[in-house]
Design an enzyme around this catalytic site. Sequence first.
Site, PDB file in Angstrom:
ATOM      1  CE  LYS A  92       0.934   1.076   4.468  1.00  0.00           C
ATOM      2  NZ  LYS A  92       1.588   2.351   4.935  1.00  0.00           N
ATOM      3  CB  ALA A  96      11.808  -2.328   7.526  1.00  0.00           C
ATOM      4  N   GLY A  97       9.721  -1.076   4.711  1.00  0.00           N
ATOM      5  CA  GLY A  97       9.758  -0.026   3.697  1.00  0.00           C
ATOM      6  C   GLY A  97       8.601   0.949   3.752  1.00  0.00           C
ATOM      7  CB  ALA A 112       0.579  -7.548   2.327  1.00  0.00           C
ATOM      8  CG  ASP A 128      -0.697  -0.294   8.020  1.00  0.00           C
ATOM      9  OD1 ASP A 128      -1.507   0.582   8.383  1.00  0.00           O
ATOM     10  OD2 ASP A 128       0.504  -0.075   7.799  1.00  0.00           O
TER      11      ASP A 128
END
Length: 310
Positions: free
Chosen positions: A17, A105-106, A113, A145
């Site tokens: 996302k 970790a982006g 997900a 998330d």
Amino acid sequence: MSFARHSDAVHVRAPGKINVHLGVGARHEDGYHSLATVFQAVSLYEDVYATASDGFSISVVGDVDVSEVPLDDRNLALRAARLLAQTADVDQGVHLDIRKGVPVAGGMGGGSADAAAALVACDALWGTELGSRRLHELAARLGADVPFALHGGTAIGTGRGDVLTPALARGRFDWVLVLSEQGLSTPEIYGRLDRMRMRGRALADDATELLEVPPAVLQALRAGDPAELAPVMMNDLEPAAVADRPDLELALADGVRMGALTGIVSGSGPTIAFLCAGPEAARAVQEELRATGRQALHVHGAVPGAQLMG
């Protein structure tokens, strides 16, 4: 989100996302912050393969660096499988084989997900048939998330980001992502933002009820107009993410100079998302960024959430 009958092996794909807008409010006693965000699911995916097993285990490979991904109960996907088994009183185990395409970790919700995909995969594998509402409840217990990764598309997130309202987004939005070899810790970025606000270097939303997504963001999404969306995109976490990363500031400037409409740090970073006028413009920006030695990917949104694959 889609479901299938009981099977010996299940494959589920879930998207990463971008936070088109991310407003961060005050920190609560439980450590979480109030959020007003707009998620958009994009065509960069995690693939989770679930097979029947006596116990619970996991393996991880990918197109991105997976060396920091835990293979024990710290892994969100494994926790998702255990939570579903406990909730549905399942006495079986599962092996999860994860193939990652979303940076670790982006700031793109790759772990979330994985967890969403694991919930859908195990629900299908074990034939528990919990339904979308119950899976959403379990997803919210796993992380802020995770519910969005279940549903995908474009959505407004409030509360911790887990209270979702679908947002109408017409047409296609093209993005160029610039990945970073060095990840960032989400808790550390939120903590840095809190410290910056205490020192007066960033504004805080003291009243949770005043924290909301600007109407201009939603109007631009409804219009399907990237040129209208670009000037109203915002991320409260961006100053904290770039504070010690001058390479991110340089990349943001370069992408716009090379033709992107605007750039924004995705979530807590360090992935940068450049909004482009269309597919051709995005490919041109991608090529120029790659020419500078950066890892750049062209993706689009919005795409569906966790889906069973044939």
